[in-house]
Design a protein around this motif. Structure first.
Motif, PDB file in Angstrom:
ATOM      1  N   VAL A 128       0.867  -1.180   0.000  1.00 50.85           N
ATOM      2  CA  VAL A 128       0.000   0.000   0.000  1.00 50.85           C
ATOM      3  C   VAL A 128       0.903   1.230   0.000  1.00 50.85           C
ATOM      4  N   SER A 129       0.666   2.163  -0.915  1.00 50.86           N
ATOM      5  CA  SER A 129       1.558   3.322  -1.020  1.00 50.86           C
ATOM      6  C   SER A 129       0.950   4.386  -1.915  1.00 50.86           C
ATOM      7  N   VAL A 130       1.652   5.511  -2.018  1.00 49.46           N
ATOM      8  CA  VAL A 130       1.397   6.468  -3.083  1.00 49.46           C
ATOM      9  C   VAL A 130       2.368   6.148  -4.222  1.00 49.46           C
ATOM     10  N   ASP A 131       2.153   6.762  -5.371  1.00 46.84           N
ATOM     11  CA  ASP A 131       3.095   6.621  -6.484  1.00 46.84           C
ATOM     12  C   ASP A 131       4.193   7.660  -6.264  1.00 46.84           C
ATOM     13  N   ASP A 132       5.307   7.227  -5.687  1.00 47.27           N
ATOM     14  CA  ASP A 132       6.362   8.170  -5.310  1.00 47.27           C
ATOM     15  C   ASP A 132       6.943   8.907  -6.504  1.00 47.27           C
ATOM     16  N   TYR A 133       7.035   8.253  -7.637  1.00 47.21           N
ATOM     17  CA  TYR A 133       7.547   8.911  -8.848  1.00 47.21           C
ATOM     18  C   TYR A 133       6.592  10.024  -9.276  1.00 47.21           C
ATOM     19  N   ARG A 134       5.326   9.685  -9.399  1.00 47.84           N
ATOM     20  CA  ARG A 134       4.335  10.658  -9.878  1.00 47.84           C
ATOM     21  C   ARG A 134       4.223  11.845  -8.933  1.00 47.84           C
ATOM     22  N   GLU A 135       4.213  11.579  -7.621  1.00 44.70           N
ATOM     23  CA  GLU A 135       4.037  12.672  -6.663  1.00 44.70           C
ATOM     24  C   GLU A 135       5.287  13.544  -6.585  1.00 44.70           C
ATOM     25  N   SER A 136       6.461  12.949  -6.698  1.00 48.29           N
ATOM     26  CA  SER A 136       7.693  13.735  -6.696  1.00 48.29           C
ATOM     27  C   SER A 136       7.773  14.599  -7.947  1.00 48.29           C
ATOM     28  N   TYR A 137       7.371  14.038  -9.072  1.00 49.08           N
ATOM     29  CA  TYR A 137       7.332  14.809 -10.322  1.00 49.08           C
ATOM     30  C   TYR A 137       6.420  16.026 -10.153  1.00 49.08           C
ATOM     31  N   LYS A 138       5.296  15.818  -9.499  1.00 49.09           N
ATOM     32  CA  LYS A 138       4.327  16.892  -9.277  1.00 49.09           C
ATOM     33  C   LYS A 138       4.967  18.063  -8.525  1.00 49.09           C
ATOM     34  N   VAL A 163      -2.416   1.709  -4.805  1.00 49.84           N
ATOM     35  CA  VAL A 163      -1.694   2.969  -4.907  1.00 49.84           C
ATOM     36  C   VAL A 163      -2.677   4.127  -4.779  1.00 49.84           C
ATOM     37  N   TYR A 164      -2.353   5.074  -3.909  1.00 53.43           N
ATOM     38  CA  TYR A 164      -3.210   6.230  -3.661  1.00 53.43           C
ATOM     39  C   TYR A 164      -2.573   7.500  -4.209  1.00 53.43           C
ATOM     40  N   ASP A 165      -3.412   8.501  -4.453  1.00 61.37           N
ATOM     41  CA  ASP A 165      -2.920   9.805  -4.900  1.00 61.37           C
ATOM     42  C   ASP A 165      -2.490  10.653  -3.714  1.00 61.37           C
ATOM     43  N   GLY A 166      -1.418  11.413  -3.893  1.00 66.49           N
ATOM     44  CA  GLY A 166      -1.027  12.421  -2.925  1.00 66.49           C
ATOM     45  C   GLY A 166      -1.639  13.758  -3.333  1.00 66.49           C
ATOM     46  N   GLU A 167      -1.366  14.782  -2.539  1.00 63.71           N
ATOM     47  CA  GLU A 167      -1.926  16.117  -2.816  1.00 63.71           C
ATOM     48  C   GLU A 167      -0.834  17.175  -2.656  1.00 63.71           C
ATOM     49  N   LEU A 168      -0.665  18.000  -3.684  1.00 66.07           N
ATOM     50  CA  LEU A 168       0.259  19.129  -3.585  1.00 66.07           C
ATOM     51  C   LEU A 168      -0.379  20.200  -2.705  1.00 66.07           C
ATOM     52  N   VAL A 169       0.267  20.490  -1.582  1.00 69.18           N
ATOM     53  CA  VAL A 169      -0.241  21.494  -0.643  1.00 69.18           C
ATOM     54  C   VAL A 169       0.727  22.678  -0.648  1.00 69.18           C
ATOM     55  N   VAL A 170       0.281  23.793  -1.199  1.00 72.98           N
ATOM     56  CA  VAL A 170       1.126  24.980  -1.311  1.00 72.98           C
ATOM     57  C   VAL A 170       0.980  25.833  -0.052  1.00 72.98           C
ATOM     58  N   THR A 214       5.524  23.886   2.136  1.00 74.06           N
ATOM     59  CA  THR A 214       4.872  23.367   0.933  1.00 74.06           C
ATOM     60  C   THR A 214       5.269  21.895   0.784  1.00 74.06           C
ATOM     61  N   THR A 215       4.297  21.034   0.509  1.00 73.87           N
ATOM     62  CA  THR A 215       4.591  19.607   0.572  1.00 73.87           C
ATOM     63  C   THR A 215       3.674  18.793  -0.334  1.00 73.87           C
ATOM     64  N   ILE A 216       4.013  17.528  -0.478  1.00 70.11           N
ATOM     65  CA  ILE A 216       3.096  16.536  -1.045  1.00 70.11           C
ATOM     66  C   ILE A 216       2.497  15.788   0.143  1.00 70.11           C
ATOM     67  N   ARG A 217       1.209  15.965   0.351  1.00 70.79           N
ATOM     68  CA  ARG A 217       0.557  15.316   1.489  1.00 70.79           C
ATOM     69  C   ARG A 217       0.141  13.904   1.096  1.00 70.79           C
ATOM     70  N   GLN A 218       0.660  12.924   1.850  1.00 70.17           N
ATOM     71  CA  GLN A 218       0.228  11.550   1.652  1.00 70.17           C
ATOM     72  C   GLN A 218      -1.051  11.312   2.461  1.00 70.17           C
ATOM     73  N   PRO A 219      -2.004  10.530   1.926  1.00 63.36           N
ATOM     74  CA  PRO A 219      -3.256  10.281   2.647  1.00 63.36           C
ATOM     75  C   PRO A 219      -3.045   9.254   3.766  1.00 63.36           C
ATOM     76  N   VAL A 220      -2.522   9.735   4.888  1.00 69.26           N
ATOM     77  CA  VAL A 220      -2.089   8.853   5.975  1.00 69.26           C
ATOM     78  C   VAL A 220      -3.190   7.911   6.437  1.00 69.26           C
ATOM     79  N   GLU A 221      -4.371   8.460   6.705  1.00 71.69           N
ATOM     80  CA  GLU A 221      -5.445   7.637   7.245  1.00 71.69           C
ATOM     81  C   GLU A 221      -5.832   6.527   6.275  1.00 71.69           C
ATOM     82  N   GLN A 222      -5.914   6.878   4.979  1.00 73.12           N
ATOM     83  CA  GLN A 222      -6.274   5.872   3.974  1.00 73.12           C
ATOM     84  C   GLN A 222      -5.195   4.805   3.847  1.00 73.12           C
ATOM     85  N   LEU A 223      -3.940   5.244   3.796  1.00 71.07           N
ATOM     86  CA  LEU A 223      -2.832   4.298   3.664  1.00 71.07           C
ATOM     87  C   LEU A 223      -2.807   3.323   4.841  1.00 71.07           C
ATOM     88  N   ALA A 224      -2.947   3.874   6.045  1.00 68.73           N
ATOM     89  CA  ALA A 224      -2.864   3.041   7.247  1.00 68.73           C
ATOM     90  C   ALA A 224      -4.049   2.096   7.343  1.00 68.73           C
TER      91      ALA A 224
END
Length: 344
Positions: free
Chosen positions: A160-170, A326-333, A295-305
């Protein structure tokens, strides 16, 4: 008096659990001096291997273990809290075990299963590049969480994870869009081939897509002994500044690193974000309340856990085959990044 465990012996000897196991089993692949030292500590500690636990029927056991590699990473704190709550509702007990950075997480898992009456294991953190033969030695169901989709010799493991490549690219795409062309990055050690490699490769590709040449002088690796901590972010950023490398933005691949970086920049007389923009990854609570907020990429902690725990119990009950989710992260500015377009 609390019973001494194999992990207690490993800590006293400052070696991994697998090394203690090799010494106890007279394995040839161990330094004789190390073996002698371990056996001496075992004798002095009155350690008795819990062989009886191996013979108990695990079908009657009501316990799982969470093996955490990287306890300094605050991102895992909320993960563990959510998992513990799910486990409690299932009327299971939860054992939390710290795995040292240099230790082999699979060896640790095999040993704890031998010592405890476990029905399953959750791995948090770590670098999963273990061969099929190694993973097959884990005698209970397991889920690999926050590490990305991995395979066991071609067979997918439960993960269970986010797509680290996609979220880092973001994140890097966002920084490039602000007009930054000299973006430094703090990432995992050079031989990391899991999360650190994915986030670094995405950084490289995002630069390329914006027509920005990749500059290895802007890439700063943690050492094998470093953890994803405030102290590491602070230390590495001071090293960056000492090299007098020119950069306008710093992408730290964890919020803890980013917060430590901000401290080092402040001590150097630089202002975030006016002089240097700083971005992180994970979305830990501390990043929101730090000044400036990160500013960060927020991982959906509750969903992942929650999904990690749900998947493990499905495997234990035999209702599900191992799969990857695989879950989506969120760009938080937030306040730590700023556009440079108007300044150019």
């Amino acid at each position: 008096m609390e019973q001494v465990t194999i992990r207690d012996i490993a800590r006293k000897c400052k070696v991994g659990v697998s090394t203690v196991s090799r010494a106890m089993n007279n394995h040839p692949d161990i330094n004789p001096e190390t073996k002698e030292m371990i056996l001496k500590v075992i004798a002095e500690s009155n350690y008795v291997p819990n062989n009886s636990a191996r013979n108990l029927k695990r079908s009657n056991a009501k316990a799982i273990a969470i093996l955490v590699k990287g306890m300094d990473n605050m991102f895992f704190n909320n993960m563990i809290s959510v998992i513990e709550e799910v486990v409690r509702k299932k009327k299971y007990s939860c054992i939390i075990e710290r795995v040292e950075e240099k230790a082999n997480e699979v060896d640790s898992a095999i040993e704890i299963v031998k010592e405890k009456r476990l029905r399953g294991i959750i791995f948090l953190g770590g670098n999963f590049t273990h061969p099929h033969e190694k993973m097959a030695q884990i005698p209970v169901p397991y889920v690999i969480s926050t590490i990305g989709a991995v395979s066991d010799g071609g067979k997918p493991c439960a993960s269970v994870s986010v797509d680290d490549y996609r979220e880092s690219y973001k994140m890097v795409d966002y920084l490039c869009g602000l007009g930054h062309r000299r973006i430094a990055i703090i990432t995992a050690c050079e031989d990391d081939i899991s999360i650190g490699r994915l986030r670094l490769n995405a950084y490289r590709q995002a630069l390329l897509d914006h027509g920005i040449p990749y500059d290895p002088d802007l890439v700063f690796h943690m050492t094998k002994d470093d953890t994803y901590s405030f102290a590491t972010g602070y230390k590495v950023t001071k090293e960056i500044l000492e090299k007098k490398t020119e950069f306008s933005a710093l992408y730290a691949t964890a919020d803890t690193l980013a917060i430590g970086a901000c401290r080092a920049l402040k001590e150097a007389g630089l202002t975030v974000p006016d002089d240097i923009s700083v971005a992180g990854f994970d979305g830990i609570d501390a990043g929101e309340y730090y000044i400036p907020s990160i500013t960060t990429i927020r991982q959906p902690v509750e969903q992942l856990a929650a999904e990690t725990a749900k998947m493990l119990f499905s495997l234990i009950s035999g209702k599900e085959e191992p799969c990857s989710k695989v879950y989506d992260g969120e760009l938080v500015v937030r306040e730590s990044t700023k556009s440079r377009i108007a300044q150019q």
